[in-house]
Design an enzyme around this catalytic site. Structure first.
Site, PDB file in Angstrom:
ATOM      1  CD1 TRP A 106      -2.057  -2.308   1.575  1.00  0.00           C
ATOM      2  CD2 TRP A 106      -2.983  -1.183  -0.128  1.00  0.00           C
ATOM      3  NE1 TRP A 106      -3.038  -3.101   1.022  1.00  0.00           N
ATOM      4  CE2 TRP A 106      -3.624  -2.437  -0.020  1.00  0.00           C
ATOM      5  CE3 TRP A 106      -3.382  -0.308  -1.133  1.00  0.00           C
ATOM      6  CZ2 TRP A 106      -4.651  -2.831  -0.883  1.00  0.00           C
ATOM      7  CZ3 TRP A 106      -4.407  -0.697  -1.995  1.00  0.00           C
ATOM      8  CH2 TRP A 106      -5.024  -1.938  -1.864  1.00  0.00           C
ATOM      9  CG  ASP A 175      -3.059   4.130   4.100  1.00  0.00           C
ATOM     10  OD1 ASP A 175      -4.081   3.984   4.800  1.00  0.00           O
ATOM     11  OD2 ASP A 175      -2.850   3.476   3.055  1.00  0.00           O
ATOM     12  CE  LYS A 199      -8.294  -2.175   4.798  1.00  0.00           C
ATOM     13  NZ  LYS A 199      -8.675  -3.195   3.859  1.00  0.00           N
TER      14      LYS A 199
HETATM   15  N1  PMP Z   1      -4.220   1.402   2.286  1.00  0.00           N
HETATM   16  C1  PMP Z   1      -4.290   0.266   2.992  1.00  0.00           C
HETATM   17  C2  PMP Z   1      -3.372   0.055   4.152  1.00  0.00           C
HETATM   18  C3  PMP Z   1      -5.247  -0.698   2.643  1.00  0.00           C
HETATM   19  O1  PMP Z   1      -5.341  -1.829   3.337  1.00  0.00           O
HETATM   20  C4  PMP Z   1      -6.116  -0.456   1.547  1.00  0.00           C
HETATM   21  C5  PMP Z   1      -7.187  -1.429   1.147  1.00  0.00           C
HETATM   22  N2  PMP Z   1      -7.053  -2.702   1.513  1.00  0.00           N
HETATM   23  C6  PMP Z   1      -5.956   0.740   0.841  1.00  0.00           C
HETATM   24  C7  PMP Z   1      -5.010   1.646   1.242  1.00  0.00           C
HETATM   25  C8  PMP Z   1      -6.829   1.050  -0.331  1.00  0.00           C
HETATM   26  O2  PMP Z   1      -8.075   1.348   0.144  1.00  0.00           O
HETATM   27  P1  PMP Z   1      -9.330   1.607  -0.811  1.00  0.00           P
HETATM   28  O3  PMP Z   1      -9.662   0.286  -1.400  1.00  0.00           O
HETATM   29  O4  PMP Z   1     -10.340   2.128   0.154  1.00  0.00           O
HETATM   30  O5  PMP Z   1      -8.923   2.602  -1.819  1.00  0.00           O
END
Ligand code: PMP
Length: 364
Positions: A106, A175, A199
Site C-alpha cells: 500500500w 495511511d 476494516k
Molecule cells: N491502504 C491500505 C493500508 C489498505 O489496506 C487499503 C485497502 N485494503 C488501501 C489503502 C486502499 O483502500 P481503498 O480500497 O479504500 O482505496
C-alpha cells in the site's frame, strides 16, 4: 461453536467482520429510523435528522481518537486510494520533494501515485525482504525540508505494522486504513491521517480524513473542487452528497467501540487475538512460517505460509469447512492471512489456533 445468524469466522482483509450489534441496529433502523418515518438511506443529507446522525458520528470519532480542536474530520469518498492522489495534488508543489516510506504494497501504491505528480524521495523500501520488516521512522534519512513524509502504519497485505507515532520534523501524512481505532494514537504527531472505513470502522465507501488546520489553509488556489480539502472542510464534508448510509454505520461502530472501553480495550483485544495465531505458528516447529519478522508483526493481519501450494489449498479448504473463512493470503506473499480487525471475536482466533494445530499434526 455457533455464531449468531449462522455467521462464519470471517478473516477477510476488508470489507470484513463488523460488530453484530451494530449490524442489528442498522437493520432495525433500515425502514424507519428512530420514528423519523424513513430509512437513513432515504433521508436528505441536509435535513435536521441526518445532521444529528452526522454530528454525533463525528463527535464520537473525535472523542475516541482524542482529536484536538485544530484538526478537522472529513468523511470523503474514493477510498484510501483517492487520497494517494489528493495528498500530492495539494501538498507536493513544483520544486518540492515528498518523502515516502514504503513498507508494503500500500505504501508502494501511495508512492507511485505521488510520482505522477511531483518529486519523490523514497526514504525506505522493504522490497528486498518482501516487506517483512518495518523501519524505525525516526532514524531514516529524509530529504532536506520535505513537503511531507508519508507512511502506512499497517501493511494489510504483508502483515507488518508500525505501531507507534513518530516525532518527525516535516508534516507527517499517514495511511491508517487497516489499523485505525486499534490503539490510542497521539494525533498531534500527524498533519494528515486518512483511512478507508472498511476494516475497523464500517462499510466500504467512506474515507475518513483527519487534517490539521495549517494544511487546510495550504490548499493551492484554483484546486479542482473534488480534490480541495479546504472546500470539503468549509462544506463540512457535504460539498456533494456524502456516503450517508456508510457514515451512519460508521457511527454505530464508533458507539460500539466506546461501549467496549475505547481504544485501549481494542488494543488489548487485538493483541490477544493475534498472539493466539502467532503462538500457533511458533508452536508448529516450522510447519507454518510467519512472514513478518517478530518485531514488525501486525496485530490486524497475521500472514504465514505453509510448505507448498497444495498444502495451502488443502488448509484453506478444510478451514472453510470449519467456518473459518477468508484465510487465503494475497498472491504477493502466498500462504495464508488471518485478518482480525476490531469486531473479530477472540474465540474465532482460538478456533483457528486449534485448527492449525490439528492440521499440522495430520499433515506434518
Ligand atoms: N491502504 C491500505 C493500508 C489498505 O489496506 C487499503 C485497502 N485494503 C488501501 C489503502 C486502499 O483502500 P481503498 O480500497 O479504500 O482505496
Amino acid at each position: 461453536m455457533s455464531q449468531p445468524y449462522s455467521r462464519v469466522f470471517n478473516f477477510s482483509a476488508g470489507p470484513c467482520t463488523l460488530p453484530v450489534s451494530a449490524l442489528e441496529e442498522a437493520r432495525d433502523g433500515m425502514l424507519n429510523w428512530n420514528g423519523s418515518g424513513m430509512s437513513v438511506m432515504e433521508m436528505s443529507h441536509r435535513g435536521k435528522v441526518y445532521e444529528g446522525i452526522f454530528s454525533e458520528t463525528e463527535a464520537n470519532l473525535r472523542k475516541l481518537l482524542g482529536i484536538p480542536e485544530n484538526y478537522k474530520i472529513l468523511f470523503l469518498q474514493g477510498g484510501a486510494s483517492f487520497q494517494n492522489t489528493m495528498i500530492p495534488m495539494n501538498y507536493l508543489r513544483e520544486g518540492q520533494t515528498a518523502d515516502y516510506v514504503v513498507s508494503g504494497a500500500w505504501g508502494k501504491k501511495s508512492q507511485e501515485a505521488a510520482k505522477l505528480i511531483g518529486n519523490v524521495h523514497t526514504a525506505f523500501d522493504g522490497k528486498a525482504g518482501n516487506y517483512n520488516d518495518v523501519p524505525d521512522l525516526e532514524s531514516l534519512q529524509y530529504s532536506d525540508d520535505p513537503a511531507y513524509i508519508h507512511f502506512t502504519t499497517n501493511e494489510t497485505i504483508h502483515g507488518v505494522e508500525i505501531a507507534s507515532d513518530p516525532s518527525l520534523k516535516a508534516p507527517v501524512v499517514c495511511d491508517m486504513s487497516s489499523d485505525i481505532l486499534s490503539r490510542p494514537v497521539d494525533i498531534s504527531k500527524y498533519a494528515l491521517i486518512y483511512a478507508g472505513a472498511q476494516k475497523n470502522m464500517g462499510p466500504a465507501g467512506v474515507t475518513v480524513v483527519i487534517i490539521r488546520d495549517d494544511l487546510v489553509a495550504k490548499v493551492p488556489e484554483k484546486q479542482h473542487p473534488m480534490m480541495d480539502y479546504k472546500l470539503m472542510v468549509e462544506n463540512d464534508s457535504m460539498y456533494n452528497t456524502p456516503p450517508c448510509w456508510g457514515i451512519y454505520v460508521c457511527g454505530l461502530v464508533y458507539k460500539w467501540v466506546i461501549a467496549q472501553g475505547g481504544l485501549a480495550a481494542m488494543n488489548k483485544l487485538a493483541k490477544d487475538r493475534s498472539s493466539l495465531i502467532y503462538e500457533a505458528v511458533e508452536a508448529s516447529g516450522g510447519f507454518y512460517k510467519g512472514h513478518a519478522l517478530p518485531a514488525s508483526r501486525s496485530i490486524m493481519n497475521v500472514t504465514f505460509t505453509l510448505g507448498s501450494d497444495e498444502l495451502t489449498d488443502k488448509f484453506i479448504k478444510e478451514a472453510k469447512a470449519e467456518k473459518l473463512d477468508g484465510l487465503k493470503g494475497h498472491r504477493s506473499v502466498g500462504g495464508c492471512r488471518a485478518s482480525i480487525y476490531n469486531a473479530f471475536p477472540v474465540e474465532g482466533c482460538q478456533v483457528l489456533a486449534n485448527f492449525m494445530e490439528d492440521f499440522a499434526a495430520k499433515n506434518g
